[in-house]
Design a protein around this motif. Structure first.
Motif, PDB file in Angstrom:
ATOM      1  N   ALA A 185       0.824  -1.108  -0.110  1.00 18.11           N
ATOM      2  CA  ALA A 185       0.160   0.053   0.021  1.00 18.11           C
ATOM      3  C   ALA A 185       0.737   1.130   0.167  1.00 18.11           C
ATOM      4  CB  ALA A 185      -0.765  -0.090   1.169  1.00 18.11           C
ATOM      5  N   PRO A 186       1.436   1.539  -1.272  1.00 17.39           N
ATOM      6  CA  PRO A 186       2.453   2.698  -1.304  1.00 17.39           C
ATOM      7  C   PRO A 186       1.838   4.116  -1.047  1.00 17.39           C
ATOM      8  CG  PRO A 186       1.930   1.838  -3.336  1.00 17.39           C
ATOM      9  CD  PRO A 186       1.509   0.958  -2.570  1.00 17.39           C
ATOM     10  N   LEU A 187       0.450   4.350  -1.262  1.00 20.60           N
ATOM     11  CA  LEU A 187      -0.058   5.596  -1.125  1.00 20.60           C
ATOM     12  C   LEU A 187      -0.391   5.886   0.405  1.00 20.60           C
ATOM     13  CD1 LEU A 187      -2.686   6.090  -4.274  1.00 20.60           C
ATOM     14  CD2 LEU A 187      -0.172   6.894  -3.902  1.00 20.60           C
ATOM     15  N   SER A 188      -0.273   7.134   0.797  1.00 21.26           N
ATOM     16  CA  SER A 188      -0.745   7.462   2.276  1.00 21.26           C
ATOM     17  C   SER A 188      -1.517   8.511   2.286  1.00 21.26           C
ATOM     18  CB  SER A 188       0.829   7.893   2.856  1.00 21.26           C
ATOM     19  OG  SER A 188       0.955   9.012   2.074  1.00 21.26           O
ATOM     20  N   MET A 189      -2.611   8.740   1.372  1.00 22.85           N
ATOM     21  CA  MET A 189      -3.554   9.762   1.272  1.00 22.85           C
ATOM     22  C   MET A 189      -3.144  10.965   1.544  1.00 22.85           C
ATOM     23  SD  MET A 189      -6.697   7.876   3.654  1.00 22.85           S
ATOM     24  CE  MET A 189      -7.671   9.422   3.431  1.00 22.85           C
ATOM     25  N   PRO A 190      -2.189  11.473   0.330  1.00 21.20           N
ATOM     26  CA  PRO A 190      -1.433  12.795   0.635  1.00 21.20           C
ATOM     27  C   PRO A 190      -2.384  13.814   0.733  1.00 21.20           C
ATOM     28  CG  PRO A 190      -1.582  11.945  -1.713  1.00 21.20           C
ATOM     29  CD  PRO A 190      -2.269  10.719  -0.973  1.00 21.20           C
ATOM     30  N   SER A 191      -1.594  14.908   1.175  1.00 19.32           N
ATOM     31  CA  SER A 191      -2.528  16.065   1.425  1.00 19.32           C
ATOM     32  C   SER A 191      -3.109  16.664   0.159  1.00 19.32           C
ATOM     33  CB  SER A 191      -1.766  17.402   2.012  1.00 19.32           C
ATOM     34  OG  SER A 191      -0.476  17.672   1.314  1.00 19.32           O
ATOM     35  N   ALA A 192      -3.784  17.650   0.034  1.00 14.62           N
ATOM     36  CA  ALA A 192      -4.302  18.296  -1.177  1.00 14.62           C
ATOM     37  C   ALA A 192      -3.147  19.243  -1.809  1.00 14.62           C
ATOM     38  CB  ALA A 192      -5.350  19.288  -0.925  1.00 14.62           C
ATOM     39  N   LEU A 193      -2.115  19.715  -1.072  1.00 14.30           N
ATOM     40  CA  LEU A 193      -1.107  20.189  -1.681  1.00 14.30           C
ATOM     41  C   LEU A 193      -0.070  19.470  -2.560  1.00 14.30           C
ATOM     42  CD1 LEU A 193       0.805  22.726  -1.856  1.00 14.30           C
ATOM     43  CD2 LEU A 193       1.867  22.049   0.333  1.00 14.30           C
ATOM     44  N   ARG A 194       0.236  18.429  -1.795  1.00 13.01           N
ATOM     45  CA  ARG A 194       1.051  17.192  -2.572  1.00 13.01           C
ATOM     46  C   ARG A 194       0.491  16.680  -3.639  1.00 13.01           C
ATOM     47  NH1 ARG A 194       3.320  13.378   2.242  1.00 13.01           N
ATOM     48  NH2 ARG A 194       3.882  12.216   0.413  1.00 13.01           N
ATOM     49  N   ARG A 195      -0.759  16.201  -3.694  1.00 12.67           N
ATOM     50  CA  ARG A 195      -1.440  15.720  -4.654  1.00 12.67           C
ATOM     51  C   ARG A 195      -1.489  16.826  -5.891  1.00 12.67           C
ATOM     52  NH1 ARG A 195      -7.024  14.960  -6.625  1.00 12.67           N
ATOM     53  NH2 ARG A 195      -6.837  12.776  -7.518  1.00 12.67           N
ATOM     54  N   ALA A 196      -1.798  17.829  -5.830  1.00 11.63           N
ATOM     55  CA  ALA A 196      -1.910  18.985  -6.602  1.00 11.63           C
ATOM     56  C   ALA A 196      -0.626  19.392  -7.385  1.00 11.63           C
ATOM     57  CB  ALA A 196      -2.400  20.135  -6.029  1.00 11.63           C
ATOM     58  N   THR A 197       0.299  19.234  -6.356  1.00  6.51           N
ATOM     59  CA  THR A 197       1.972  19.506  -6.907  1.00  6.51           C
ATOM     60  C   THR A 197       2.305  18.233  -7.789  1.00  6.51           C
ATOM     61  OG1 THR A 197       2.214  20.720  -4.884  1.00  6.51           O
ATOM     62  CG2 THR A 197       4.286  19.946  -6.196  1.00  6.51           C
ATOM     63  N   ALA A 198       1.920  17.169  -7.539  1.00 10.18           N
ATOM     64  CA  ALA A 198       2.217  16.143  -8.043  1.00 10.18           C
ATOM     65  C   ALA A 198       1.881  15.968  -9.438  1.00 10.18           C
ATOM     66  CB  ALA A 198       1.772  14.777  -7.525  1.00 10.18           C
ATOM     67  N   LEU A 199       0.440  16.331  -9.684  1.00  9.33           N
ATOM     68  CA  LEU A 199      -0.188  16.564 -10.905  1.00  9.33           C
ATOM     69  C   LEU A 199       0.211  17.613 -11.807  1.00  9.33           C
ATOM     70  CD1 LEU A 199      -3.955  15.950  -9.823  1.00  9.33           C
ATOM     71  CD2 LEU A 199      -2.581  14.390 -11.134  1.00  9.33           C
ATOM     72  N   LEU A 200       0.580  18.735 -11.021  1.00 11.40           N
ATOM     73  CA  LEU A 200       1.415  19.984 -11.904  1.00 11.40           C
ATOM     74  C   LEU A 200       2.854  19.521 -12.388  1.00 11.40           C
ATOM     75  CD1 LEU A 200       1.643  22.918 -12.569  1.00 11.40           C
ATOM     76  CD2 LEU A 200       2.720  23.394 -10.289  1.00 11.40           C
ATOM     77  N   LEU A 201       3.545  18.506 -11.734  1.00 11.42           N
ATOM     78  CA  LEU A 201       4.863  18.530 -12.063  1.00 11.42           C
ATOM     79  C   LEU A 201       4.621  17.435 -13.413  1.00 11.42           C
ATOM     80  CD1 LEU A 201       6.963  17.912  -8.918  1.00 11.42           C
ATOM     81  CD2 LEU A 201       6.828  20.202 -10.416  1.00 11.42           C
TER      82      LEU A 201
END
Length: 231
Positions: free
Chosen positions: A110-126
């Protein structure tokens, strides 16, 4: 002999901007139309991070491992090392990163850890920057489309997308797996800046965003957890 403090970063460059541009053009011509496959794979990666499922994350890590290994061998080892000796060592780093990503994708339950909205948005942006925007930097900087750098073909957009895909993981794991692409973004950014290439802002900005998102996103989650426990 000149004092060491009189040297500038450009004094250590072994090639000119035109030589580097020509290297990319030659590599692109040899691999066409793999750039289109890279675009498709990048969009699939973007969709996987958007959905945020554990199964998608494992597949994404394994696929990224193959892509990183390929880019390290085909571009850094076979092309770039011919004009920059440091690229040969970077190719070894990419190989180690490839093994680590594939192993993480295969071993983690289970590699995901329910990331914060900031981390998820930054991931999609990058990932979007690496896959969609980075190839457009060449014409915007006055270079030909033949020298455009694409995900799964060139090292910079591949490293940027990798850092983006790692952001949804647990913070320590993301940082451990991100050391190689992070180091490459810093090195490549400084090299491009020395060459006078405006694209330097992309890898350098990616490194800053990745570290900031890990730090701030982690604090945000911790604060949220403390608020929930206090209720």
């Amino acid at each position: 002999m000149s004092e060491w403090w009189t040297y500038r970063p450009s004094d250590f460059l072994l090639f000119s901007p035109r030589v580097y541009e020509r290297l990319i053009e030659t590599h692109n011509a040899a691999l066409w139309p793999l750039q289109l496959v890279g675009l498709l794979l990048g969009l699939v990666l973007l969709a996987a991070v958007w959905r945020g499922r554990d199964g998608d994350a494992r597949l994404a890590l394994a696929a990224l491992g193959v892509i990183v290994g390929w880019v390290g061998w085909s571009f850094l080892g076979q092309r770039y090392a011919a004009i920059n000796w440091a690229a040969a060592y970077a190719a070894l780093g990419f190989a180690a990163e490839a093994v680590a990503l594939v192993a993480a994708g295969a071993a983690l339950r289970a590699p995901l850890s329910m990331p914060s909205a900031l981390r998820r948005a930054t991931a999609l942006l990058l990932i979007a920057v690496a896959v969609v925007a980075y190839p457009l930097l060449a014409p915007l900087d006055g270079r030909s489309l033949a020298s455009a750098e694409t995900f799964a073909v060139m090292s910079e957009p591949t490293a940027i997308a990798t850092l983006g895909a790692l952001l949804p993981l647990r913070r320590r794991l993301a940082l451990a797996l991100g050391l190689v692409p992070l180091a490459w973004c810093l090195y490549a950014g400084m090299t491009l800046w020395t060459l006078g290439d405006a694209a330097a802002a992309a890898p350098l900005g990616t490194a800053a965003l990745f570290l900031a998102a890990l730090a701030l996103g982690g604090r945000s989650r911790q604060a949220s957890g403390e608020r929930l426990r206090s209720r």
